[in-house]
Enzyme design. Structure first.
Site, PDB file in Angstrom:
ATOM      1  N   HIS A   1     -55.566  19.992   5.338  1.00 20.42           N
ATOM      2  CA  HIS A   1     -55.262  19.993   3.813  1.00 20.42           C
ATOM      3  C   HIS A   1     -55.400  18.653   3.296  1.00 20.42           C
ATOM      4  O   HIS A   1     -55.302  17.431   4.286  1.00 20.42           O
ATOM      5  CB  HIS A   1     -53.861  20.390   3.743  1.00 20.42           C
ATOM      6  CG  HIS A   1     -52.903  19.894   4.321  1.00 20.42           C
ATOM      7  ND1 HIS A   1     -52.672  20.052   5.813  1.00 20.42           N
ATOM      8  CD2 HIS A   1     -51.954  18.857   4.300  1.00 20.42           C
ATOM      9  CE1 HIS A   1     -51.669  19.346   6.200  1.00 20.42           C
ATOM     10  NE2 HIS A   1     -51.359  18.747   5.364  1.00 20.42           N
TER      11      HIS A   1
ATOM     12  N   GLU B   1     -47.761  17.714  10.102  1.00 19.33           N
ATOM     13  CA  GLU B   1     -46.671  18.605  10.163  1.00 19.33           C
ATOM     14  C   GLU B   1     -47.289  20.270  10.183  1.00 19.33           C
ATOM     15  O   GLU B   1     -46.746  20.815  11.079  1.00 19.33           O
ATOM     16  CB  GLU B   1     -45.827  18.506   8.985  1.00 19.33           C
ATOM     17  CG  GLU B   1     -44.779  19.310   8.871  1.00 19.33           C
ATOM     18  CD  GLU B   1     -44.144  19.664   7.332  1.00 19.33           C
ATOM     19  OE1 GLU B   1     -43.743  18.453   6.841  1.00 19.33           O
ATOM     20  OE2 GLU B   1     -43.589  20.479   6.732  1.00 19.33           O
TER      21      GLU B   1
HETATM   22  P1  5GP Z   1     -48.548  17.000   6.875  1.00 20.80           P
HETATM   23  O1  5GP Z   1     -49.119  18.061   7.580  1.00 20.80           O
HETATM   24  O2  5GP Z   1     -49.822  16.643   5.778  1.00 20.80           O
HETATM   25  O3  5GP Z   1     -47.955  15.890   7.233  1.00 20.80           O
HETATM   26  O4  5GP Z   1     -47.599  17.771   5.795  1.00 20.80           O
HETATM   27  C1  5GP Z   1     -47.373  18.927   5.281  1.00 20.80           C
HETATM   28  C2  5GP Z   1     -47.005  19.291   3.988  1.00 20.80           C
HETATM   29  O5  5GP Z   1     -47.024  20.684   3.632  1.00 20.80           O
HETATM   30  C3  5GP Z   1     -45.647  18.436   3.613  1.00 20.80           C
HETATM   31  O6  5GP Z   1     -45.868  17.819   2.457  1.00 20.80           O
HETATM   32  C4  5GP Z   1     -44.959  19.788   3.158  1.00 20.80           C
HETATM   33  O7  5GP Z   1     -44.016  19.663   2.226  1.00 20.80           O
HETATM   34  C5  5GP Z   1     -45.769  21.094   2.778  1.00 20.80           C
HETATM   35  N1  5GP Z   1     -45.305  22.318   3.125  1.00 20.80           N
HETATM   36  C6  5GP Z   1     -45.081  22.650   4.499  1.00 20.80           C
HETATM   37  N2  5GP Z   1     -44.673  23.925   4.308  1.00 20.80           N
HETATM   38  C7  5GP Z   1     -44.879  24.260   3.226  1.00 20.80           C
HETATM   39  C8  5GP Z   1     -44.669  25.790   2.698  1.00 20.80           C
HETATM   40  O8  5GP Z   1     -44.233  26.533   3.404  1.00 20.80           O
HETATM   41  N3  5GP Z   1     -44.953  25.751   1.485  1.00 20.80           N
HETATM   42  C9  5GP Z   1     -45.480  24.629   0.771  1.00 20.80           C
HETATM   43  N4  5GP Z   1     -45.949  24.865  -0.658  1.00 20.80           N
HETATM   44  N5  5GP Z   1     -45.698  23.605   1.298  1.00 20.80           N
HETATM   45  C10 5GP Z   1     -45.269  23.294   2.395  1.00 20.80           C
END
Ligand code: 5GP
Length: 134
Positions: free
Chosen positions: A93, A88
């Site tokens: 991270h 996403e």
């Molecule tokens: P991934 O890239 O690992 O699939 O997911 C990205 C993670 O970042 C998700 O669990 C989502 O909830 C979190 N996330 C996305 N945008 C934000 C944000 O603006 N603030 C925070 N604290 N978490 C975020």
């Protein structure tokens, strides 16, 4: 254009900080699948975790370990699980998630809802334990 995580690290977008050092920042995931679900990010903007240079990746894992221990102190659990998705947000991270059972690590589980005050308290507890261990 800066990633959303860079904007968070720079304080342009608010976050619930759990830990920080010169290279890394940890904050609560805004859509947690468990209470204490935390993200660890490098301040250096790199999309894919496994594109990080070895020395930085090594330091990030050690930083994530300290954060995981702080999470476990704040919210006792069997173990803290670690996951890498990055589908996403294109800024490397690590997810850290308190676990009691395997199913706690399923990302399609319903997201938990917390008030701002609850998020603040959760982050503060983790940060306090992180700083105590430093
Ligand atoms: P991934 O890239 O690992 O699939 O997911 C990205 C993670 O970042 C998700 O669990 C989502 O909830 C979190 N996330 C996305 N945008 C934000 C944000 O603006 N603030 C925070 N604290 N978490 C975020």
């Amino acid at each position: 254009m800066a990633t959303i995580f860079t904007r968070i690290i720079q304080g342009e977008i608010p976050s619930y900080k759990c830990a920080e050092d010169e290279n890394f920042y940890a904050f609560l995931d805004i859509n947690p699948i468990k209470k204490g679900h935390t993200l660890v990010v490098p301040k250096k903007e790199v999309d894919y975790l496994f594109d990080l240079p070895d020395d930085l990746l090594g330091k990030m894992q050690i930083f994530a370990k300290k954060v995981a221990l702080a999470i476990q102190k704040a919210f006792p659990c069997r173990k803290v699980g670690q996951a890498v998705l990055g589908l996403e947000v294109n800024h490397a991270h690590i997810h850290l998630i308190p676990l009691e059972k395997e199913g706690d690590m399923i990302f399609s589980n319903p997201k938990l809802k917390f008030t701002e005050e609850e998020f603040r308290e959760i982050a503060q507890k983790i940060l306090a334990n992180f700083e105590k261990a430093e």
